[in-house]
Design a protein around this motif. Structure first.
Motif, PDB file in Angstrom:
ATOM      1  N   TYR A  19     -80.012   9.149  43.838  1.00 21.22           N
ATOM      2  CA  TYR A  19     -80.280   7.866  43.188  1.00 21.22           C
ATOM      3  C   TYR A  19     -80.498   6.759  44.220  1.00 21.22           C
ATOM      4  N   ILE A 205     -83.063   9.950  37.489  1.00 21.75           N
ATOM      5  CA  ILE A 205     -82.339   8.870  36.821  1.00 21.75           C
ATOM      6  C   ILE A 205     -82.747   7.501  37.377  1.00 21.75           C
ATOM      7  N   PHE A 208     -85.264   5.245  35.544  1.00 20.84           N
ATOM      8  CA  PHE A 208     -84.935   4.623  34.275  1.00 20.84           C
ATOM      9  C   PHE A 208     -83.879   3.545  34.444  1.00 20.84           C
ATOM     10  N   LEU A 210     -80.496   2.148  33.989  1.00 23.75           N
ATOM     11  CA  LEU A 210     -79.188   2.786  33.764  1.00 23.75           C
ATOM     12  C   LEU A 210     -78.578   2.356  32.429  1.00 23.75           C
ATOM     13  N   SER A 212     -80.069   1.677  29.655  1.00 24.12           N
ATOM     14  CA  SER A 212     -80.668   2.415  28.533  1.00 24.12           C
ATOM     15  C   SER A 212     -80.155   3.852  28.480  1.00 24.12           C
ATOM     16  N   LEU A 213     -79.907   4.440  29.658  1.00 25.40           N
ATOM     17  CA  LEU A 213     -79.399   5.809  29.688  1.00 25.40           C
ATOM     18  C   LEU A 213     -77.954   5.867  29.208  1.00 25.40           C
ATOM     19  N   ASN A 216     -77.364   5.355  25.188  1.00 21.39           N
ATOM     20  CA  ASN A 216     -78.015   6.310  24.282  1.00 21.39           C
ATOM     21  C   ASN A 216     -76.944   7.000  23.433  1.00 21.39           C
ATOM     22  N   ALA A 219     -76.751  10.797  23.472  1.00 25.81           N
ATOM     23  CA  ALA A 219     -76.162  11.404  24.675  1.00 25.81           C
ATOM     24  C   ALA A 219     -74.649  11.502  24.530  1.00 25.81           C
ATOM     25  N   ARG A 275     -86.374  11.449  30.219  1.00 27.64           N
ATOM     26  CA  ARG A 275     -85.369  10.461  29.828  1.00 27.64           C
ATOM     27  C   ARG A 275     -84.242  11.068  28.987  1.00 27.64           C
ATOM     28  N   ALA A 278     -82.098  13.253  31.225  1.00 23.83           N
ATOM     29  CA  ALA A 278     -81.418  12.450  32.241  1.00 23.83           C
ATOM     30  C   ALA A 278     -80.230  11.712  31.640  1.00 23.83           C
ATOM     31  N   SER A 279     -80.410  11.166  30.448  1.00 25.44           N
ATOM     32  CA  SER A 279     -79.336  10.432  29.781  1.00 25.44           C
ATOM     33  C   SER A 279     -78.165  11.362  29.457  1.00 25.44           C
ATOM     34  N   LEU A 282     -76.391  12.506  32.720  1.00 29.44           N
ATOM     35  CA  LEU A 282     -75.603  11.429  33.324  1.00 29.44           C
ATOM     36  C   LEU A 282     -74.306  11.207  32.559  1.00 29.44           C
TER      37      LEU A 282
END
Length: 302
Positions: A19, A205, A208, A210, A212-213, A216, A219, A275, A278-279, A282
């Motif tokens: 990252y 990641i 995008f 962070l 928004s991830l 979610n 997620a 996305r 990734a979400s 993470l």
């Protein structure tokens, strides 16, 4: 519990490095596809071949067949249940595939195996690999197809991971001798899997926001099912039927792992939107720092 926590955090550091490298422009995020292709075409096939060639022997399977039967039964049940659960989580067709895969497959190769060896030694690692054989069949056949938008046909299944799996099974069952030098090469390449996959996760990641991830809802729902509901359910059922201790330990450990990273690796190899994967990766990886030690402690494994 501290050992488990350190193992999880150590892997997350690789993602953090990826990252930071991408955010600081030292590495361009668009070059992440190179790492993905290395994983799919080199590191994963080497690890798969080595695992099956060493563990898929008639003697070992005949002595530990209950591990495989338990794994097959669990994977088959999860695959059916999570196919319908994923339909409730999003209307997006590809998003459903990501949720479905994430709920069925934990991060065994990159986190489960190292932790099995740390907690239970060489025998624990071998048991984890044998237990994961049905996982591998799912990942590199149906799982690979749904995440790369391929139909489940014989022609399209002729990919590096499936070919390496078939060759590994053949070598293991027939007991074809392989020189130690060859195995050492495969070991070295396989060792790249965990750090490279986590570096890739961090790089992806970085593309995008962070916030928004981390906001979610899907997620978190996936992480809750993956990290808490599934391991407690599997462990509870195995305790109820008085499963052997090595099966209980292996199943609970592996099913308590966070979501697998192939929801990033496979989509990235075809330039698909990463996305959702990734979400999920993470959120579940960060939360696993707390849930994995707790679950293992509750089941008396740490």
């Amino acid at each position: 519990m501290l050992t488990v926590f350190i193992q999880v955090v150590k892997l997350l550091f690789f993602a953090l490095i990826g990252y930071v490298l991408a955010k600081s422009k030292i590495i361009k995020s668009e070059n992440a596809g190179i790492l993905s292709k290395l994983l799919v075409w080199v590191f994963l096939p080497c690890n798969i071949f080595k695992t099956f060639a060493k563990n898929c022997t008639i003697t070992y399977i005949s002595e530990n067949y209950l591990l495989i039967i338990t794994s097959f039964a669990t994977i088959a049940t999860l695959a059916v249940v999570m196919y319908f659960v994923s339909k409730l989580m999003t209307k997006d067709k590809y998003g459903r595939r990501v949720y479905e895969y994430s709920l069925v497959i934990p991060n065994n190769g990159y986190m489960g195996y190292p932790m099995s060896e740390t907690l239970f030694g060489g025998t624990g690692l071998t048991n984890a690999m044998l237990f994961s054989l049905p996982f591998s069949l799912y990942i590199y056949t149906y799982g690979f197809c749904i995440l790369t938008k391929r139909s489940l046909s014989l022609k399209k299944l002729l990919n590096p991971v499936v070919i390496s799996m078939a060759l590994g099974i053949a070598v293991g069952l027939i007991s074809i001798p392989i020189h130690d030098t060859v195995y050492s090469v495969f070991d070295s390449l396989s060792a790249c899997m965990a750090p490279v996959s986590m570096l890739l996760a961090g790089i992806v990641i970085s593309d995008f926001d962070l916030k928004s991830l981390l906001t979610n809802g899907g997620a978190y729902a996936t992480a809750c099912l993956r990290l808490i509901v599934i391991p407690f359910t599997v462990g509870g059922i195995l305790k109820l039927v008085s499963a052997p201790s090595e099966i209980l330990a292996t199943a609970v450990l592996l099913f308590s792992m966070p979501c697998g990273l192939n929801t990033i690796v496979f989509p990235k190899s075809i330039d698909e939107d990463c996305r959702p994967g990734a979400s999920i990766a993470l959120v579940s990886s960060v939360l696993s720092c707390l849930t994995v030690p707790l679950i293992l402690f509750i089941f008396g494994l740490a």
